[in-house]
Scaffold this motif. Structure first.
Motif, PDB file in Angstrom:
ATOM      1  N   LEU A 156       0.832  -1.279   0.027  1.00  0.00           N
ATOM      2  CA  LEU A 156      -0.007   0.013   0.108  1.00  0.00           C
ATOM      3  C   LEU A 156       0.902   1.262   0.038  1.00  0.00           C
ATOM      4  N   GLY A 157       1.967   1.248   0.798  1.00  0.00           N
ATOM      5  CA  GLY A 157       2.813   2.547   0.887  1.00  0.00           C
ATOM      6  C   GLY A 157       3.561   2.491  -0.542  1.00  0.00           C
ATOM      7  N   SER A 158       3.924   1.529  -1.189  1.00  0.00           N
ATOM      8  CA  SER A 158       4.576   1.661  -2.592  1.00  0.00           C
ATOM      9  C   SER A 158       3.663   2.433  -3.585  1.00  0.00           C
ATOM     10  N   LYS A 159       2.191   1.751  -3.476  1.00  0.00           N
ATOM     11  CA  LYS A 159       1.269   2.353  -4.523  1.00  0.00           C
ATOM     12  C   LYS A 159       0.975   3.715  -4.153  1.00  0.00           C
ATOM     13  N   LEU A 160       0.974   4.130  -2.704  1.00  0.00           N
ATOM     14  CA  LEU A 160       0.617   5.497  -2.335  1.00  0.00           C
ATOM     15  C   LEU A 160       1.989   6.382  -2.864  1.00  0.00           C
ATOM     16  N   PHE A 161       3.181   6.008  -2.805  1.00  0.00           N
ATOM     17  CA  PHE A 161       4.369   6.752  -3.244  1.00  0.00           C
ATOM     18  C   PHE A 161       4.375   7.008  -4.647  1.00  0.00           C
ATOM     19  N   MET A 162       3.979   5.754  -5.396  1.00  0.00           N
ATOM     20  CA  MET A 162       4.070   6.054  -6.979  1.00  0.00           C
ATOM     21  C   MET A 162       2.817   6.881  -7.376  1.00  0.00           C
ATOM     22  N   GLY A 163       1.662   6.825  -6.772  1.00  0.00           N
ATOM     23  CA  GLY A 163       0.765   7.698  -6.965  1.00  0.00           C
ATOM     24  C   GLY A 163       1.055   9.190  -6.783  1.00  0.00           C
ATOM     25  N   LEU A 164       1.900   9.257  -5.653  1.00  0.00           N
ATOM     26  CA  LEU A 164       2.331  10.847  -5.509  1.00  0.00           C
ATOM     27  C   LEU A 164       3.397  11.112  -6.444  1.00  0.00           C
ATOM     28  N   VAL A 165       4.258  10.481  -6.801  1.00  0.00           N
ATOM     29  CA  VAL A 165       5.189  10.532  -7.999  1.00  0.00           C
ATOM     30  C   VAL A 165       4.398  10.871  -9.312  1.00  0.00           C
TER      31      VAL A 165
END
Length: 264
Positions: A4-13
């Motif tokens: 979930l954290g990696s998806k959130l990070f990629m979404g922010l990028v």
């Protein structure tokens, strides 16, 4: 990092990268002659305005002519050079390749200044020919890199086998080499074409206000006030570039064209 954290990070990028594009697209929809975001009184009037004003159409025609011609000239320069370096493996090949990529790797202002001095000295400053040739030299790196990647992907044993079977060098080139590197020729042309459409510094330095391309037209228009037409041009550029690179990604091996090594 959790999934979930990696998806959130990629979404922010992704949001960070797409943010300027979203703002520009929103600005192009303003009903009034204002650069506002979020847009007020959303309308497509400025998209119609782009194709109804002769000065914008003239700039668009100049940009397309320069991009089409300079990209073709860049491929015509890069192809023989890449073929020569791959075919003969000369000791000074790295020097020739370095010269081929130098115009694009140097700061654009330095390259543009060199073009300016040259065209002034030969008396062609301010001509569309100067802009076309300058863009071709400036962007020759792109087809040179893609064509070199294509040639390096060819198994030389296939060429040797064709030669052993009696095919001369011309036959080998037309029946083996050219079909294998055709996607790389097309992608190199596409890269040079799209970047030529968006290039400002070299075009401005070698032509000034004589040959007005769309990027130059945008900067010139800023002197007379802001208009959403500028944002419309940016949106058209973005859509066109997305279409070109999307087609390359769909019908070509984009990672390999960008220099990725094979997994085999």
């Amino acid at each position: 990092m959790s999934r979930l954290g990696s998806k959130l990070f990629m979404g922010l990028v992704l949001l960070f990268l797409a943010g300027p594009l979203i703002v520009v697209a929103g600005v192009s929809l303003n009903g009034a002659q204002q650069l506002l975001f979020p847009p007020r009184d959303p309308s497509l009037r400025w998209y119609a305005e782009l194709f109804n004003q002769p000065d914008w159409l003239n700039a668009m025609g100049n940009s397309l002519l320069i991009a089409f011609t300079s990209a073709a000239l860049a491929v015509l320069i890069a192809f023989p050079l890449a073929w020569f370096l791959w075919r003969y493996r000369v000791r000074y090949g790295s020097v020739l390749y370095g010269l081929g990529v130098a115009p694009f790797t140097l700061p654009p202002v330095i390259t543009a200044l060199g073009f300016l001095v040259f065209w002034v000295s030969v008396g062609l400053y301010g001509s569309i020919v100067a802009t076309i040739v300058s863009h071709a030299i400036f962007f020759v790196t792109l087809p040179l890199v893609t064509i070199t990647l294509g040639l390096n992907s060819i198994d030389r044993q296939v060429v040797e086998a064709a030669t052993t079977m009696g095919a001369d060098e011309r036959k080998v080139f037309t029946t083996i080499i050219l079909p294998l590197i055709r996607p790389y020729l097309i992608s190199g042309y596409a890269f040079a074409f799209v970047l030529s459409l968006n290039e400002y510094i070299v075009a401005y330095m070698v032509s000034g206000f004589t040959v007005e391309t769309l990027p130059i037209k945008i900067f010139n228009s800023l002197r007379y006030g802001y208009t959403p037409v500028m944002a419309v041009v940016a949106v058209v550029f973005m859509l066109f570039a997305a279409l070109v690179f999307g087609l390359i990604a769909r019908f070509g091996d984009l990672p390999k064209l960008l220099g990725a090594w094979s997994k085999d």
